[in-house]
Each structure stands twice: as structure tokens, then as C-alpha cells.
Scaffold this motif. Structure first.
Motif, PDB file in Angstrom:
ATOM      1  N   GLN A   1      34.331  -5.373 -29.026  1.00  0.00           N
ATOM      2  CA  GLN A   1      33.806  -4.160 -28.399  1.00  0.00           C
ATOM      3  C   GLN A   1      34.755  -2.982 -28.599  1.00  0.00           C
ATOM      4  N   GLY A   2      36.024  -3.274 -28.857  1.00  0.00           N
ATOM      5  CA  GLY A   2      37.015  -2.220 -29.100  1.00  0.00           C
ATOM      6  C   GLY A   2      37.221  -1.918 -30.569  1.00  0.00           C
ATOM      7  N   GLY A   3      36.419  -2.551 -31.426  1.00  0.00           N
ATOM      8  CA  GLY A   3      36.487  -2.240 -32.850  1.00  0.00           C
ATOM      9  C   GLY A   3      37.290  -3.215 -33.681  1.00  0.00           C
ATOM     10  N   VAL A   4      37.854  -4.264 -33.074  1.00  0.00           N
ATOM     11  CA  VAL A   4      38.637  -5.234 -33.831  1.00  0.00           C
ATOM     12  C   VAL A   4      37.677  -6.196 -34.538  1.00  0.00           C
ATOM     13  N   ASP A   5      37.782  -6.259 -35.864  1.00  0.00           N
ATOM     14  CA  ASP A   5      36.899  -7.114 -36.660  1.00  0.00           C
ATOM     15  C   ASP A   5      37.462  -8.533 -36.689  1.00  0.00           C
ATOM     16  N   CYS A   6      36.796  -9.436 -35.972  1.00  0.00           N
ATOM     17  CA  CYS A   6      37.219 -10.828 -35.946  1.00  0.00           C
ATOM     18  C   CYS A   6      36.145 -11.737 -36.524  1.00  0.00           C
ATOM     19  N   THR A   7      35.384 -11.232 -37.520  1.00  0.00           N
ATOM     20  CA  THR A   7      34.406 -12.085 -38.174  1.00  0.00           C
ATOM     21  C   THR A   7      35.110 -13.218 -38.918  1.00  0.00           C
ATOM     22  N   ARG A   8      36.354 -12.965 -39.324  1.00  0.00           N
ATOM     23  CA  ARG A   8      37.188 -14.022 -39.895  1.00  0.00           C
ATOM     24  C   ARG A   8      38.352 -14.253 -38.942  1.00  0.00           C
ATOM     25  N   MET A   9      38.310 -15.351 -38.197  1.00  0.00           N
ATOM     26  CA  MET A   9      39.359 -15.667 -37.239  1.00  0.00           C
ATOM     27  C   MET A   9      39.865 -17.080 -37.491  1.00  0.00           C
ATOM     28  N   THR A  10      41.183 -17.208 -37.532  1.00  0.00           N
ATOM     29  CA  THR A  10      41.808 -18.505 -37.738  1.00  0.00           C
ATOM     30  C   THR A  10      42.659 -18.835 -36.527  1.00  0.00           C
ATOM     31  N   VAL A  11      42.314 -19.900 -35.829  1.00  0.00           N
ATOM     32  CA  VAL A  11      43.098 -20.347 -34.685  1.00  0.00           C
ATOM     33  C   VAL A  11      44.244 -21.200 -35.210  1.00  0.00           C
TER      34      VAL A  11
END
Length: 400
Positions: free
Chosen positions: A257-267
Motif C-alpha cells: 500500500q506504500g508502494g513497495v513492490d514485493c511481487t518477488r519476495m524471498t523469505v
């Protein structure tokens, strides 16, 4: 404007100049802050001018020793503890004697100047500042370590020495600054000097994290109830609060919602960084009080890594802030942190690390606040400034 050009400049240490120590980039004044107040005053009008050290170097040494060490006093003009250039001597600036002693606490030197005419001394300091400012030395005196009393002045070669001299309650010594753009944060004294255009203060400015400890008003959401009109971004009662998330997946959706693109996220608990993106957390995340950790963006491969941001669920916020403080102060001592180094933004039980300024402003809209441990830091009206969980740090949505 001179101030605007100065604030846009890269932080750097200026070379040692006449009676001025190496100057760090200044703290940015709040919107609407004008030049330093300037009006002549008598010695009786200024507490700083009321210091009553005997008019001898030994007397000046005894006065300094009320606040810090001043050992091995010498009047030898060739004493190697005095820098080879940049210091005036006897006969200049109404100076009758000059000496040097060592502050063993701060591991630095103190150059003492005896003067029977403090007003003449301050006038000379003002004239010198005007000359350097005219030459383009816009940072001169903004991080002054020139300290004055009634019959003597001194230059502290270490920031910690200057803080020890002017910070204690009851100290009658003050920092002298003759730069019209000098900024004194709320909570510190700002007094009239003996000459128009100069000020006396107990605030020691420094970008290395070693300047005056924070004294400004800090909101405590747990206890504060502020009367009066509401300020933009600051409610009259309590705090806007901090965001929370129950899992790394919830945090992922929140920062989106704040604009951070996390479509690619690695835990992952592995340390991930690149030449362009460096996190705050270094080493085992669990030792930083972090529960789960993930990195968003394109990791390195055929293409260079880009758009990296780190997400954390936090099990021990105090530990996270304490370790982040240590890292931040180390960066400040080494100079201004690089643009590739991320800032830590926190919620109640979550944290984000990003070096992207526009993304940080989007996260501020979600009520994240960044951890700032810079000595003397304050924020203008209209920005949030709240207690951190570690001493010497605040949480804020203001960036200079």
C-alpha cells in the motif's frame, strides 16, 4: 540562497581554520527558521560571559577542569599538540597568552587563549567568519568547537571535549558561532554574544554522532496528552500509532500500500545485499531481535540486483533498535552514510529497510517511523517525533 546551497551539498569535513575546528555539515533548520538572533549584550547579560576564571592560563585550566581533564599545560608556541597551521597566536584577536593541554577523557587537545577583552575577541571571530563566508566557506562555524568564558576562550580539537565543557548543568562556558545560518535545536540555549551577528549556545553540532545529546521535546504515546490545537500530522492527544502485522505475508501486503513492490519476495535468514542496496541488519537476523526476514526485489543473476527492500517481523524491538543505533553511529563517525545504505523504519512489531526515499515517504503515510540516533536531532513542527526504545534515539517521519 546560501542556506539552500549549503543544505544541498554533500556532507564533508571542512579543513581546520582560524579558531574554528573541522566543521561538519549542519543540522537543517525547520521551515521558517531565520538567521541567528543577533544583538549586542553586556557581559552581565550573558550567563556564558559570567565565568569568573582568573586571568591566567593556570586559572583557565582550573576552570576547564571543572568539566573535563586539561593535563600537561604548556605555553610553548612550538608544542606539537597544536596543529602546525590554522591557529592564531599571541598578539592577534586581543590574545595575550596561548597554551595547550590534553583532555585525556576525550583523547584530544585543548588550545587555550587568554584575552582581557572578550568583546574584541568575539569581534575578530565575527570578522574572520565574514571573510571565510565571503570566500564560499558556507559551513564555517556551523559545527563550531570554539568555547568562550569571560577572560579566556579555547578550541576543543575533539567534539566530546566541547560537549563536556558546555553540556553540564551550571556550566558558564558556551560555544561561539558567528555564522548567520547557525541552527540551535529546541531544548538548547541560544544567547546573545557580545557582538552583533554572533551567538552563544550550549549546543555542539556534529554529524559524527558525538555532538550534544538530544534534548528536544519527544512525544510519548503511552503517557502524553497534549493540550491545544492539533498540528498537521500530530494529533492533540497521543500518537497516530505505529503499524503492525501478524506475519511476513501480512507485512508484504501492508507495504504494498506504500508502494513497495514485493511481487518477488524471498523469505531467508541469509545475508543479502548488493553494491547498490545495503540493508541495516548485518549478520544473524535473530541476534537483532528479528523473527522472520524477507527480501523483496530482483536478486542478482544475469542482471544486476535492483529494487531491494527488506521486511522483518520483530520479536524484540528494543534489541533491533539498539543494534541499529550502534550501526548508525558507526556510519556517522565514518562520514555521512552512503545513499546505498538503507534506513530502518519500524512499526510496533515489524520493520522495513529501504534506501529508496520515495518508498520511505510512502511508508510514512502508513505510520511507519524511521529510527534516528543523531546527536541533537530534532524535527520541525508538523512532523512526528516520538520516543524510541533505546536512549539517545527518536522515531520520526522527518528526513533532512
Amino acid at each position: 540562497m546560501r542556506l539552500q546551497r549549503m543544505l544541498a551539498a554533500t556532507a564533508a569535513l571542512a579543513s581546520l581554520t582560524v579558531l574554528a575546528t573541522a566543521c561538519d555539515d549542519p543540522a537543517k533548520p525547520p521551515p521558517g527558521a531565520g538567521p541567528a538572533a543577533s544583538a549586542s549584550a553586556s557581559a552581565q547579560a550573558s550567563p556564558a560571559a559570567a565565568g569568573s576564571a582568573p586571568a591566567t592560563l593556570a586559572g583557565a585550566q582550573a576552570h576547564v577542569r571543572k568539566y573535563t581533564s586539561c593535563e600537561n599545560l604548556s605555553t610553548d608556541p612550538n608544542d606539537r599538540r597544536v596543529p602546525l597551521s590554522g591557529f592564531i597566536g599571541v598578539g592577534d584577536w586581543s590574545i595575550t597568552e596561548r597554551g595547550v593541554c590534553t583532555d585525556k577523557k576525550a583523547r584530544g587537545e585543548i588550545v587555550l587563549f587568554l584575552t582581557p577583552d572578550m568583546k574584541a575577541f568575539q569581534q575578530a571571530a565575527k570578522d574572520n567568519a565574514a571573510k571565510l563566508l565571503a570566500e564560499g566557506r558556507e559551513e564555517h562555524d556551523l559545527a563550531s568547537r570554539t568555547v568562550v568564558g569571560k577572560t579566556f576562550a579555547l578550541t576543543a580539537l575533539k567534539t566530546a571535549t566541547a560537549v563536556s565543557l558546555v553540556d553540564p548543568a551550571g556550566s558558564d562556558l558556551r560555544i561561539l558561532s558567528c555564522n548567520p545560518d547557525v541552527y540551535v535545536p529546541e531544548g538548547f540555549k541560544k544567547e546573545k554574544a557580545l557582538v552583533e551577528g554572533c551567538v552563544l549556545t550550549d549546543y555542539v553540532n556534529s554529524a559524527d554522532g558525538q555532538g550534544s545529546p538530544f534534548r528536544g521535546p519527544v512525544r510519548d504515546p503511552a503517557t502524553e496528552r497534549t493540550a491545544g490545537a492539533e498540528k498537521p500530522g500530530q494529533p492533540a492527544t497521543g500518537s497516530l500509532g505505529l503499524p503492525s502485522a501478524g506475519s511476513i505475508e501480512e507485512l508484504r501486503k501492508l507495504v504494498g500500500q506504500g508502494g513497495v513492490d514485493c511481487t518477488r519476495m524471498t523469505v531467508t535468514d541469509e545475508h543479502v545485499e548488493s553494491i547498490d542496496y545495503q540493508p541495516v541488519v548485518d549478520g544473524d537476523p535473530r541476534s537483532w531481535g528479528i523473527g522472520k526476514r524477507a527480501v523483496c526485489g530482483q536478486l542478482g543473476g544475469e542482471r544486476r540486483a535492483h529494487d531491494l527492500n527488506w521486511l522483518n517481523t520483530v520479536s524484540d524491538m528494543k534489541t533491533l533498535q539498539a543494534k541499529a543505533k550502534t550501526a548508525q553511529l558507526a556510519d556517522l563517525r565514518a562520514g555521512r552514510p552512503r545513499a546505498t545504505k538503507s534506513k530502518l523504519l519500524v512499526g510496533t512489531d515489524i520493520a522495513v529497510e529501504t534506501n529508496n526515499e520515495s518508498l520511505r515517504h510512502g511508508l510514512y503515510q502508513l505510520q511507519f517511523l524511521s529510527l534516528n540516533c543523531e546527536a541533537g536531532f530534532t524535527a520541525p513542527a508538523g512532523y512526528r517525533l516520538e520516543k524510541a526504545q533505546v536512549e539517545g534515539c527518536v522515531l520520526t517521519n522527518y528526513e533532512r
